[in-house]
Design an enzyme around this catalytic site. Structure first.
Site, mmCIF file in Angstrom:
data_model
loop_
_atom_site.group_PDB
_atom_site.id
_atom_site.type_symbol
_atom_site.label_atom_id
_atom_site.label_comp_id
_atom_site.label_asym_id
_atom_site.label_seq_id
_atom_site.Cartn_x
_atom_site.Cartn_y
_atom_site.Cartn_z
ATOM 1 N N TYR A 103 0.833 -1.205 0.000
ATOM 2 C CA TYR A 103 0.000 0.000 0.000
ATOM 3 C C TYR A 103 0.870 1.258 0.000
ATOM 4 O O TYR A 103 0.608 2.214 -0.723
ATOM 5 C CB TYR A 103 -0.914 0.010 1.229
ATOM 6 C CG TYR A 103 -2.015 -1.007 1.135
ATOM 7 C CD1 TYR A 103 -3.072 -0.825 0.246
ATOM 8 C CD2 TYR A 103 -2.012 -2.154 1.921
ATOM 9 C CE1 TYR A 103 -4.087 -1.756 0.146
ATOM 10 C CE2 TYR A 103 -3.022 -3.090 1.826
ATOM 11 C CZ TYR A 103 -4.057 -2.892 0.942
ATOM 12 O OH TYR A 103 -5.053 -3.822 0.834
ATOM 13 N N GLU A 161 -12.123 -10.822 11.544
ATOM 14 C CA GLU A 161 -12.606 -10.988 10.160
ATOM 15 C C GLU A 161 -12.453 -12.435 9.708
ATOM 16 O O GLU A 161 -13.339 -13.007 9.078
ATOM 17 C CB GLU A 161 -11.817 -10.071 9.217
ATOM 18 C CG GLU A 161 -12.298 -8.634 9.270
ATOM 19 C CD GLU A 161 -11.450 -7.678 8.432
ATOM 20 O OE1 GLU A 161 -11.973 -6.639 8.039
ATOM 21 O OE2 GLU A 161 -10.271 -7.974 8.185
HETATM 22 C C1 LIG Z 1 -4.945 -10.005 6.897
HETATM 23 C C2 LIG Z 1 -4.684 -8.550 7.077
HETATM 24 C C3 LIG Z 1 -5.757 -7.673 7.201
HETATM 25 C C4 LIG Z 1 -5.521 -6.301 7.356
HETATM 26 N N1 LIG Z 1 -6.598 -5.470 7.452
HETATM 27 C C5 LIG Z 1 -6.401 -4.134 7.544
HETATM 28 C C6 LIG Z 1 -7.502 -3.228 7.566
HETATM 29 O O1 LIG Z 1 -8.676 -3.640 7.511
HETATM 30 N N2 LIG Z 1 -7.232 -1.901 7.645
HETATM 31 C C7 LIG Z 1 -5.940 -1.416 7.680
HETATM 32 O O2 LIG Z 1 -5.741 -0.197 7.737
HETATM 33 N N3 LIG Z 1 -4.888 -2.269 7.661
HETATM 34 C C8 LIG Z 1 -5.081 -3.599 7.602
HETATM 35 N N4 LIG Z 1 -3.991 -4.454 7.571
HETATM 36 C C9 LIG Z 1 -2.651 -3.878 7.645
HETATM 37 C C10 LIG Z 1 -2.208 -3.374 6.289
HETATM 38 O O3 LIG Z 1 -2.373 -4.382 5.311
HETATM 39 C C11 LIG Z 1 -0.731 -2.993 6.395
HETATM 40 O O4 LIG Z 1 -0.610 -1.958 7.344
HETATM 41 C C12 LIG Z 1 -0.221 -2.512 5.042
HETATM 42 O O5 LIG Z 1 -0.295 -3.561 4.080
HETATM 43 C C13 LIG Z 1 1.219 -2.061 5.181
HETATM 44 O O6 LIG Z 1 1.593 -1.534 3.919
HETATM 45 P P1 LIG Z 1 3.111 -1.520 3.476
HETATM 46 O O7 LIG Z 1 3.148 -0.826 2.147
HETATM 47 O O8 LIG Z 1 3.921 -0.962 4.582
HETATM 48 O O9 LIG Z 1 3.548 -3.031 3.337
HETATM 49 P P2 LIG Z 1 2.903 -4.274 2.563
HETATM 50 O O10 LIG Z 1 1.529 -3.959 2.079
HETATM 51 O O11 LIG Z 1 3.116 -5.436 3.451
HETATM 52 O O12 LIG Z 1 3.850 -4.416 1.281
HETATM 53 C C14 LIG Z 1 5.191 -4.764 1.383
HETATM 54 C C15 LIG Z 1 5.684 -5.095 -0.016
HETATM 55 O O13 LIG Z 1 7.092 -5.252 0.023
HETATM 56 C C16 LIG Z 1 7.478 -6.384 -0.756
HETATM 57 N N5 LIG Z 1 8.751 -6.866 -0.216
HETATM 58 C C17 LIG Z 1 9.039 -7.145 1.084
HETATM 59 N N6 LIG Z 1 10.316 -7.530 1.224
HETATM 60 C C18 LIG Z 1 10.865 -7.475 -0.024
HETATM 61 C C19 LIG Z 1 12.171 -7.750 -0.530
HETATM 62 N N7 LIG Z 1 13.162 -8.132 0.279
HETATM 63 N N8 LIG Z 1 12.391 -7.608 -1.858
HETATM 64 C C20 LIG Z 1 11.405 -7.205 -2.693
HETATM 65 N N9 LIG Z 1 10.135 -6.920 -2.264
HETATM 66 C C21 LIG Z 1 9.872 -7.055 -0.948
HETATM 67 C C22 LIG Z 1 6.323 -7.363 -0.584
HETATM 68 O O14 LIG Z 1 6.277 -8.291 -1.660
HETATM 69 C C23 LIG Z 1 5.116 -6.418 -0.567
HETATM 70 O O15 LIG Z 1 4.580 -6.216 -1.850
HETATM 71 C C24 LIG Z 1 -4.193 -5.814 7.421
HETATM 72 C C25 LIG Z 1 -3.125 -6.702 7.308
HETATM 73 C C26 LIG Z 1 -3.344 -8.045 7.131
HETATM 74 C C27 LIG Z 1 -2.174 -8.979 6.982
#
Ligand SMILES: Cc1cc2nc3c(=O)[nH]c(=O)nc-3n(C[C@H](O)[C@H](O)[C@H](O)COP(=O)(O)OP(=O)(O)OC[C@H]3O[C@@H](n4cnc5c(N)ncnc54)[C@H](O)[C@@H]3O)c2cc1C
Length: 207
Positions: A14, A174
């Site tokens: 995200y 959920e």
């Molecule tokens: C089941 C579930 C339900 C959720 N429900 C909610 C909700 O209802 N509301 C809400 O606000 N939040 C919710 N969350 C939390 C929310 O999804 C996270 O806060 C959010 O996804 C974090 O975003 P991010 O961009 O930091 O990381 P992420 O979305 O985790 O993305 C990280 C990205 O980095 C990539 N990556 C990681 N390491 C490497 C590497 N070494 N090399 C290359 N690529 C890599 C991964 O492939 C991924 O695409 C939920 C989480 C889960 C697991």
């Protein structure tokens, strides 16, 4: 002409996707800026919807969006690679397939599930934290119903039909809710009495 500035974003979650879109808009007409988004997968996973895949409410591909689609027509170079380490002194990311240098780096690699020191939880439970996790849970539950449908031993059958969700946060609630709905269908599909299925949700807090 000024030297091109390289902005690299690691992680198309995200955070990474939204940041890349905003930067692409900001620097749309600036030839001196390049934007590269690196992820180990060619798709963005909608983590917030994982429980729907885990409980078979939606098809698996409903929670994945191809990065090519998201960034079509946008000034963002997409790279699929797993990054193993970052040299912050030399401004280089080292991946399985190559090295990527940057002037500005945005880290959006997400987080890991936590077990809060609960002994045995990590070894004995399934996490719901990635696309692969959700698919694994779905198969595990389906498999348990298939096995239970032909299991004669009452104790073994009980074990196969008892499901515990740990954690009453959004994800746990959920997941347990989805499971409650799905179980009705599973009971019909595998000719199992709904009374034989036990669903629990566990948390240390009362609400
Ligand atoms: C089941 C579930 C339900 C959720 N429900 C909610 C909700 O209802 N509301 C809400 O606000 N939040 C919710 N969350 C939390 C929310 O999804 C996270 O806060 C959010 O996804 C974090 O975003 P991010 O961009 O930091 O990381 P992420 O979305 O985790 O993305 C990280 C990205 O980095 C990539 N990556 C990681 N390491 C490497 C590497 N070494 N090399 C290359 N690529 C890599 C991964 O492939 C991924 O695409 C939920 C989480 C889960 C697991």
């Amino acid at each position: 002409m000024a030297e091109k500035k390289k902005i690299v974003l690691l992680g198309a979650g995200y955070g990474g996707v939204l940041t890349a879109k905003k930067l692409a808009k900001k620097f749309k007409k600036d030839e001196n800026v390049s934007i590269t988004l690196i992820d180990k997968n060619p798709y963005h996973t909608m983590l917030t919807e994982l429980h729907e895949v885990a409980a078979a409410r939606v098809p698996e591909n409903a929670v994945r969006i191809e990065l090519e689609k998201i960034f079509a027509g946008r000034k963002v170079n997409l790279v699929m690679d797993h990054i193993n380490d970052i040299d912050f002194d030399k401004n280089v990311l080292n991946g399985d397939n190559g090295k990527y240098d940057y002037d500005y780096l945005v880290l959006g690699t997400g987080s890991k599930p936590a077990f809060f020191g609960c002994k045995g939880a990590k070894e004995n439970s399934l996490t719901l934290w990635s696309f692969e996790d959700a698919v694994k849970i779905k198969h595990h539950i389906t498999d348990s119903f298939i096995k239970a449908s032909s299991e004669k031993d009452a104790e073994k059958r009980k074990k196969l039909l008892t499901f515990i969700t740990i954690g009453c946060g959004f994800t746990g609630v959920e997941m347990a809710g989805e499971l409650g709905e799905w179980v009705k269908r599973l009971c019909e599909d595998y000719a199992i009495d709904r009374k034989d299925v036990k669903l629990y949700i566990v948390d240390l807090l009362p609400k």
